[in-house]
Design a protein around this motif. Structure first.
Motif, short mmCIF file in Angstrom:
data_model
loop_
_atom_site.label_atom_id
_atom_site.label_comp_id
_atom_site.label_asym_id
_atom_site.label_seq_id
_atom_site.Cartn_x
_atom_site.Cartn_y
_atom_site.Cartn_z
N LYS A 63 40.25 68.37 14.50
CA LYS A 63 39.59 68.71 15.77
C LYS A 63 39.91 70.15 16.18
O LYS A 63 39.09 70.82 16.80
N SER A 87 23.34 57.05 16.40
CA SER A 87 23.01 55.63 16.45
C SER A 87 24.00 54.75 17.22
O SER A 87 23.66 53.61 17.55
N THR A 88 25.19 55.24 17.46
CA THR A 88 26.20 54.45 18.19
C THR A 88 27.05 55.38 19.04
O THR A 88 26.94 56.61 18.94
N GLY A 115 24.54 61.97 14.31
CA GLY A 115 25.42 60.83 14.66
C GLY A 115 24.85 60.13 15.88
O GLY A 115 25.55 59.90 16.87
N VAL A 134 37.22 55.84 24.65
CA VAL A 134 36.42 54.65 24.94
C VAL A 134 36.40 53.77 23.70
O VAL A 134 36.76 54.21 22.61
N TYR A 154 29.16 57.82 21.32
CA TYR A 154 28.82 58.99 22.13
C TYR A 154 27.52 59.67 21.71
O TYR A 154 26.82 60.26 22.54
N PHE A 166 23.82 57.09 9.72
CA PHE A 166 24.10 56.49 8.42
C PHE A 166 24.28 55.00 8.65
O PHE A 166 25.37 54.55 8.99
N GLU A 167 23.19 54.25 8.53
CA GLU A 167 23.24 52.83 8.92
C GLU A 167 22.63 51.96 7.82
O GLU A 167 21.87 52.45 6.99
N THR A 204 35.30 66.04 20.84
CA THR A 204 36.69 65.88 20.44
C THR A 204 37.41 64.95 21.42
O THR A 204 36.89 64.64 22.49
N GLY A 260 20.66 58.72 6.57
CA GLY A 260 21.16 59.27 5.31
C GLY A 260 22.42 60.07 5.55
O GLY A 260 23.00 60.01 6.65
N ASP A 261 22.84 60.81 4.53
CA ASP A 261 24.12 61.51 4.62
C ASP A 261 23.97 62.88 5.29
O ASP A 261 23.45 63.82 4.70
N ALA A 262 24.45 62.95 6.53
CA ALA A 262 24.33 64.19 7.32
C ALA A 262 25.04 65.37 6.66
O ALA A 262 24.73 66.53 6.95
N SER A 281 27.96 64.65 16.69
CA SER A 281 28.76 63.49 17.09
C SER A 281 29.04 62.56 15.91
O SER A 281 28.96 61.34 16.02
N LEU A 282 29.40 63.17 14.78
CA LEU A 282 29.70 62.35 13.60
C LEU A 282 31.12 61.83 13.66
O LEU A 282 32.03 62.53 14.12
N THR A 308 34.76 52.41 20.72
CA THR A 308 33.62 52.61 19.80
C THR A 308 34.08 52.13 18.43
O THR A 308 35.26 51.84 18.23
P1 NAD Z 1 30.79 56.11 16.30
O1 NAD Z 1 31.46 55.48 15.14
O2 NAD Z 1 30.28 55.23 17.39
O3 NAD Z 1 29.52 57.00 15.82
C1 NAD Z 1 29.50 57.73 14.63
C2 NAD Z 1 28.08 58.17 14.30
O4 NAD Z 1 28.13 58.96 13.10
C3 NAD Z 1 27.10 57.02 14.01
O5 NAD Z 1 25.82 57.37 14.51
C4 NAD Z 1 27.04 57.00 12.46
O6 NAD Z 1 25.84 56.46 11.93
C5 NAD Z 1 27.14 58.48 12.19
N1 NAD Z 1 27.60 58.81 10.83
C6 NAD Z 1 28.80 58.55 10.25
N2 NAD Z 1 28.83 59.07 9.00
C7 NAD Z 1 27.63 59.66 8.79
C8 NAD Z 1 27.05 60.38 7.70
N3 NAD Z 1 27.72 60.61 6.57
N4 NAD Z 1 25.79 60.82 7.84
C9 NAD Z 1 25.07 60.60 8.96
N5 NAD Z 1 25.58 59.96 10.05
C10 NAD Z 1 26.84 59.49 9.95
O7 NAD Z 1 31.80 57.20 16.84
P2 NAD Z 1 32.13 57.84 18.28
O8 NAD Z 1 33.39 57.26 18.75
O9 NAD Z 1 30.93 57.86 19.16
O10 NAD Z 1 32.48 59.32 17.82
C11 NAD Z 1 31.58 60.40 17.89
C12 NAD Z 1 32.38 61.66 18.14
O11 NAD Z 1 33.00 61.57 19.43
C13 NAD Z 1 33.49 61.89 17.11
O12 NAD Z 1 33.60 63.25 16.84
C14 NAD Z 1 34.73 61.42 17.88
O13 NAD Z 1 35.92 62.02 17.41
C15 NAD Z 1 34.38 61.88 19.29
N6 NAD Z 1 35.16 61.22 20.36
C16 NAD Z 1 35.29 59.86 20.40
C17 NAD Z 1 36.08 59.29 21.39
C18 NAD Z 1 36.29 57.78 21.47
O14 NAD Z 1 37.19 57.34 22.19
N7 NAD Z 1 35.48 57.00 20.78
C19 NAD Z 1 36.69 60.08 22.39
C20 NAD Z 1 36.47 61.45 22.34
C21 NAD Z 1 35.72 62.02 21.32
#
Ligand code: NAD
Length: 393
Positions: free
Chosen positions: A244, A50-51, A48, A273, A53, A74-75, A224, A110-112, A138-139, A275
Motif C-alpha cells: 500500500k 463487482s464486490t 474491481g 469493513v 468497495y 474476475f468472477e 488503501t 477477465g484478468d485486469a 479497487s482490486l 468484504t
Molecule cells: P473485494 O474482494 O470485495 O473486491 C475485489 C475486486 O477485485 C472484485 O471486483 C474482484 O472481481 C476484482 N478482482 C480481483 N482480482 C482480479 C483480477 N485479476 N482481474 C480483475 N478483477 C479482479 O475487495 P475490497 O475489500 O472491496 O477491496 C478493494 C480495495 O479496497 C483493495 O485495494 C483493498 O485493500 C481496499 N480496502 C479494503 C478495506 C476493507 O476493509 N475491505 C478497507 C480499506 C481499503
C-alpha cells in the motif's frame, strides 16, 4: 435449485442470485436517497467493480451522478449445477438496474493485470463512451501474472521484521484463539508489492493515455487501509502495508507524469469493513467485530456504500479536497480517532471465546459476511427454487 450458504473457513463457496440482487438494490436505494453527487464525472472506469468497495463506487457513480460506467472484474459464471460467484450476480443485478435507469454500462470479466484486458477496455471506451473522467482502482487479488514476463507473483499476509502473536477470531470454528505469524522474507515482501502495489495502476493509466481516452482534468484513486496500533503489525507495517505504501509512490508518479492533462491521482484510505478480501486477513475479523460494536454504540458506524458516497460527496470530486501529509484522501478518520481506538483497545484486552458475542458485534459481522454472498436478506425467500443462471444484459 434451493441455495443455502456453503461456508468453508473465511469464504462462502456459493452465492444466491436473488440475494445478491437485493444487496445491490439496497446500495442503489441508499444512494438515491442522498443528494446527487456534485461535479459528477460523465464516464467512469471501475477496476474491481463487482464486490466490496469497487461495487459501491460503481453504484455511486451511476446512481448518484448518472455516469456511464465501464467495469472490470474476475468472477465465475454460473453453470446448471453450480452457482456463479457473488460478484457475477452483483454485476448482473447492476446491469439490470442501470439498464432500467437508462444508464450505459459494460463489464469485462477477465484478468485486469493483463495487457489484453486493458486494450479491450480502451476499445470499448473509444467505441461507446469517449474520454474517461474518473478511474477507480479497487482490486484485491492474491496473485498477479506479470503481463510482460508471464511470471506469476503471489502476495502474502505476514508481519515484517519479527514474529507476531496476537488474538484472532476463527470464523469457521467460532473461537477466539491466539495465532503466531512468522515474519515475511524480502522475496515475500517484494512479491506482495508486485501484486498489490501501484505498478498495475500506473499501467492502466498509461494504456488509457496512450490510446487518447483520458479526459483533461481526470481523476483517479486507489484504495488503501492504514489503521492504527491494533492492526499495524498485520496490516500497516506488514507485507500488505508495504504494497500500500507503493500506491503512495505511484500516485505521486502519476501526478507528475500526467500533469499536462491536469490528472489528479489520490490514494484514499477507507474504513475497515467486511468484504471477501478483509475476511481473509488474520486478525481483521476480530478487529472488525469489536470495532463495529464500538462504532455502532457511538452511532458512527458506516458500511461500504456510506463510505464511498461520502468519498464522492466530500473529497474525491472537489477541486481542492482536504488531504493528509502524504496527499491521501481520508475516509477513515472516525475509525482511527483516539477515542474510538481507545474503546476498541479496552475490549480487545478482555475478549475471549466466552465473551466475544457480548463484547463484539458478532451478529453484525456474521450478517454482513452472509450478505456478501447474497444470504441473510429478510426480503428474500431462501426456501424458493431459483435458477442459478443470470446474464449481464
Ligand atoms: P473485494 O474482494 O470485495 O473486491 C475485489 C475486486 O477485485 C472484485 O471486483 C474482484 O472481481 C476484482 N478482482 C480481483 N482480482 C482480479 C483480477 N485479476 N482481474 C480483475 N478483477 C479482479 O475487495 P475490497 O475489500 O472491496 O477491496 C478493494 C480495495 O479496497 C483493495 O485495494 C483493498 O485493500 C481496499 N480496502 C479494503 C478495506 C476493507 O476493509 N475491505 C478497507 C480499506 C481499503
Amino acid at each position: 435449485m434451493v441455495i443455502k450458504p456453503k461456508i468453508r473457513g473465511f469464504i462462502c463457496t456459493n452465492a444466491h442470485p436473488v440475494g445478491c440482487a437485493a444487496g445491490v438494490e439496497e446500495q442503489i436505494n441508499f444512494v438515491r436517497q442522498q443528494s446527487p453527487v456534485k461535479n459528477a464525472p460523465k464516464n467512469v472506469l471501475v477496476i474491481g467493480c463487482s464486490t466490496g468497495y469497487g461495487l459501491a463506487s460503481r453504484i455511486t457513480a451511476a446512481f448518484g451522478g448518472n455516469a456511464n460506467t465501464l467495469g472490470v472484474c474476475f468472477e465465475k459464471e454460473p453453470t446448471e449445477k453450480r452457482t456463479g460467484t457473488a460478484g457475477w450476480y452483483n454485476t448482473a443485478a447492476f446491469h439490470q438496474q442501470a439498464k432500467s435507469a437508462g444508464l450505459y454500462c459494460k463489464t469485462i470479466n477477465g484478468d485486469a493485470f493483463s495487457h489484453d484486458l486493458k486494450q479491450q477496455i480502451v476499445e470499448l471506451a473509444r467505441q461507446d463512451m469517449g474520454k474517461i473522467d474518473l478511474i477507480i482502482y479497487s482490486l484485491a487479488s492474491p496473485r498477479r501474472q506479470d503481463p510482460d514476463s508471464g511470471e506469476v507473483f503471489n502476495s502474502t499476509l505476514k508481519p515484517v521484521g519479527s514474529e507476531y502473536t496476537t488474538k484472532t477470531y476463527d470464523t469457521s470454528k467460532n473461537l477466539v484463539v491466539d495465532i503466531s505469524l512468522s515474519p515475511a522474507n524480502q522475496q515475500e515482501i517484494d512479491n506482495t508489492v508486485k501484486v498489490m502495489g501501484g505498478e498495475d495502476w500506473e499501467l492502466w493509466i498509461k494504456a488509457l493515455n496512450s490510446a487518447g481516452v483520458l479526459a483533461d482534468n481526470c481523476k483517479t484513486t486507489a484504495y488503501t487501509y492504514i489503521g492504527k496500533e491494533l492492526t499495524l503489525p498485520i496490516y500497516g507495517n506488514a507485507t500488505i502495508g508495504k504494497a500500500k505504501e507503493d500506491l503512495d509512490r505511484a500516485a505521486s508518479a502519476l501526478n507528475q507524469s500526467y500533469s499536462d492533462l491536469k490528472l489528479k491521482a489520490y490514494v484514499t484510505s477507507l474504513k475497515a469493513v467486511v468484504t471477501q478480501a478483509s475476511s481473509a486477513i488474520p486478525v481483521m475479523p476480530l478487529y472488525i467485530s469489536l470495532m463495529y460494536q464500538v462504532m455502532k454504540n457511538e452511532g458512527v458506524h458506516e458500511g461500504v456504500i456510506e463510505q464511498i458516497y461520502g468519498l464522492f460527496d466530500r473529497l474525491l470530486l472537489s477541486d481542492n479536497p482536504e488531504v493528509d501529509d502524504v496527499n491521501r484522501l481520508r475516509m477513515d478518520s472516525v475509525e482511527t480517532n483516539d477515542e474510538i481506538q481507545d474503546k476498541i483497545k479496552q475490549v480487545w484486552a478482555k475478549v475471549n471465546t466466552e465473551n466475544f458475542a457480548e463484547l463484539g458485534d458478532y451478529e453484525g459481522y456474521h450478517l454482513d459476511f452472509l450478505k456478501l454472498f447474497g444470504f441473510g436478506h429478510d426480503n428474500v425467500n431462501y426456501e424458493a427454487d431459483v435458477s442459478p443462471s443470470a446474464d449481464w444484459v
